[in-house]
Design a protein around this motif. Structure first.
Motif, mmCIF file in Angstrom:
data_model
loop_
_atom_site.group_PDB
_atom_site.id
_atom_site.type_symbol
_atom_site.label_atom_id
_atom_site.label_comp_id
_atom_site.label_asym_id
_atom_site.label_seq_id
_atom_site.Cartn_x
_atom_site.Cartn_y
_atom_site.Cartn_z
ATOM 1 N N THR A 1 -6.108 1.835 2.590
ATOM 2 C CA THR A 1 -6.174 1.401 1.201
ATOM 3 C C THR A 1 -5.240 -0.437 1.909
ATOM 4 O O THR A 1 -5.386 -0.657 2.964
ATOM 5 C CB THR A 1 -4.920 2.273 1.263
ATOM 6 O OG1 THR A 1 -3.071 1.569 1.545
ATOM 7 C CG2 THR A 1 -4.694 3.772 1.127
ATOM 8 N N VAL A 2 -5.484 -1.296 0.494
ATOM 9 C CA VAL A 2 -5.617 -1.977 0.718
ATOM 10 C C VAL A 2 -3.838 -2.575 1.162
ATOM 11 O O VAL A 2 -3.571 -2.910 1.913
ATOM 12 C CB VAL A 2 -5.717 -2.853 -0.430
ATOM 13 C CG1 VAL A 2 -5.342 -3.844 -0.309
ATOM 14 C CG2 VAL A 2 -7.200 -2.691 -0.587
ATOM 15 N N GLY A 3 -2.774 -1.789 0.383
ATOM 16 C CA GLY A 3 -1.052 -1.837 1.201
ATOM 17 C C GLY A 3 -1.522 -1.679 2.154
ATOM 18 O O GLY A 3 -0.043 -2.519 2.975
ATOM 19 N N ASP B 1 10.710 -5.898 8.682
ATOM 20 C CA ASP B 1 10.406 -5.364 6.888
ATOM 21 C C ASP B 1 10.720 -5.364 4.844
ATOM 22 O O ASP B 1 9.861 -5.424 4.773
ATOM 23 C CB ASP B 1 10.664 -3.951 6.682
ATOM 24 C CG ASP B 1 10.240 -2.978 7.826
ATOM 25 O OD1 ASP B 1 8.875 -3.119 8.555
ATOM 26 O OD2 ASP B 1 10.726 -2.099 8.576
ATOM 27 N N ALA B 2 11.549 -6.351 5.549
ATOM 28 C CA ALA B 2 12.424 -6.910 4.078
ATOM 29 C C ALA B 2 11.079 -8.271 3.200
ATOM 30 O O ALA B 2 11.365 -8.059 2.157
ATOM 31 C CB ALA B 2 14.121 -7.781 3.887
ATOM 32 N N GLU B 3 11.277 -8.845 4.353
ATOM 33 C CA GLU B 3 10.017 -10.067 3.823
ATOM 34 C C GLU B 3 8.927 -9.492 3.982
ATOM 35 O O GLU B 3 8.045 -10.115 2.527
ATOM 36 C CB GLU B 3 10.128 -11.343 4.893
ATOM 37 C CG GLU B 3 11.104 -11.855 5.577
ATOM 38 C CD GLU B 3 10.939 -13.169 6.546
ATOM 39 O OE1 GLU B 3 9.976 -13.027 6.303
ATOM 40 O OE2 GLU B 3 12.041 -12.935 6.663
ATOM 41 N N ALA B 4 8.570 -8.451 4.428
ATOM 42 C CA ALA B 4 6.756 -7.961 4.099
ATOM 43 C C ALA B 4 6.731 -7.398 2.332
ATOM 44 O O ALA B 4 5.668 -7.334 2.142
ATOM 45 C CB ALA B 4 7.025 -7.313 5.054
ATOM 46 N N GLY B 5 8.099 -7.087 1.915
ATOM 47 C CA GLY B 5 8.039 -6.475 1.255
ATOM 48 C C GLY B 5 8.019 -7.286 -0.211
ATOM 49 O O GLY B 5 7.715 -6.490 -1.431
ATOM 50 N N ASP C 1 11.520 -2.789 1.530
ATOM 51 C CA ASP C 1 11.357 -2.564 2.498
ATOM 52 C C ASP C 1 10.592 -1.282 3.047
ATOM 53 O O ASP C 1 10.449 -0.645 3.758
ATOM 54 C CB ASP C 1 12.464 -3.347 3.403
ATOM 55 C CG ASP C 1 13.816 -1.742 3.330
ATOM 56 O OD1 ASP C 1 13.395 -1.449 1.921
ATOM 57 O OD2 ASP C 1 14.990 -2.182 4.190
ATOM 58 N N ARG C 2 11.023 0.412 2.301
ATOM 59 C CA ARG C 2 10.851 1.380 2.849
ATOM 60 C C ARG C 2 9.640 1.640 2.759
ATOM 61 O O ARG C 2 8.588 2.594 3.147
ATOM 62 C CB ARG C 2 12.576 2.325 1.713
ATOM 63 C CG ARG C 2 12.058 3.697 2.435
ATOM 64 C CD ARG C 2 12.686 4.972 1.852
ATOM 65 N NE ARG C 2 11.951 5.749 1.837
ATOM 66 C CZ ARG C 2 12.875 7.055 0.636
ATOM 67 N NH1 ARG C 2 13.885 7.229 0.403
ATOM 68 N NH2 ARG C 2 12.739 8.419 1.597
ATOM 69 N N ALA C 3 9.204 1.595 1.535
ATOM 70 C CA ALA C 3 7.718 1.308 0.746
ATOM 71 C C ALA C 3 6.796 0.958 2.163
ATOM 72 O O ALA C 3 5.768 1.464 2.647
ATOM 73 C CB ALA C 3 7.200 0.783 -0.313
ATOM 74 N N VAL C 4 6.911 -0.699 2.910
ATOM 75 C CA VAL C 4 6.502 -1.157 3.766
ATOM 76 C C VAL C 4 6.334 -0.484 4.865
ATOM 77 O O VAL C 4 5.335 -0.262 5.870
ATOM 78 C CB VAL C 4 6.904 -2.592 3.813
ATOM 79 C CG1 VAL C 4 6.512 -3.037 5.206
ATOM 80 C CG2 VAL C 4 7.019 -3.565 2.559
ATOM 81 N N ARG C 5 7.121 0.402 5.193
ATOM 82 C CA ARG C 5 8.106 0.757 6.637
ATOM 83 C C ARG C 5 6.362 2.505 6.426
ATOM 84 O O ARG C 5 6.416 2.856 7.540
ATOM 85 C CB ARG C 5 9.048 1.512 6.713
ATOM 86 C CG ARG C 5 10.074 0.218 7.444
ATOM 87 C CD ARG C 5 11.447 0.606 7.870
ATOM 88 N NE ARG C 5 11.964 1.115 7.007
ATOM 89 C CZ ARG C 5 12.712 1.139 6.123
ATOM 90 N NH1 ARG C 5 12.862 -0.602 6.196
ATOM 91 N NH2 ARG C 5 13.534 1.896 5.147
#
Length: 125
Positions: free
Chosen positions: A63-65, A80-84, A91-95
């Motif tokens: 997916t794009v995400g 993760d926090a910066e990517a989120g 950050d949990r969604a990024v992981r």
């Protein structure tokens, strides 16, 4: 066979040609070990792995995400926090996106359909 650890190890080479120089073959002996004779045709699969990971990145059903999360983690080396924050998610969604993305690439390279819990299925069989 591609597993999650190998895909994670190879992913930075998708975005930077120079990063391939820093990738070590995990099965190679330590540098201080005595040298033996090696058949150059069978010495390393590194270049085949690099070609496969680039093909997997281009053709895996991400997916794009998931693509964004993988680029931010392995291409830009962001936490993760910066990517989120950049993606507008936690950050949990990024992981979760990174985990699914890596699993999808590994399954695609192995010619399998991705199923959540891919690693657990391997251990069960």
């Amino acid at each position: 066979m591609y597993d999650r650890a190998l895909v994670e190890h190879l992913l930075p080479a998708v975005w930077g040609d120079q990063s391939a120089y820093g990738i070590r073959n995990p099965t190679a002996p330590d540098a201080d070990m005595p040298k033996g004779s090696v058949d150059p045709k069978t010495a390393s699969l590194l270049f085949a792995h690099l070609a496969d990971i680039r093909r997997g990145w281009a053709t895996a059903p991400l997916t794009v995400g998931e693509r964004q999360a993988l680029v931010l983690r392995y291409g830009a080396d962001l936490p993760d926090a910066e990517a989120g924050a950049l993606q507008g998610v936690t950050d949990r969604a990024v992981r979760y996106r990174v985990e699914r993305g890596v699993g999808k690439i590994a399954a695609h390279l192995n010619g399998c359909e991705y199923v959540d819990g891919y690693d657990e299925l391997e251990k069960a069989s």
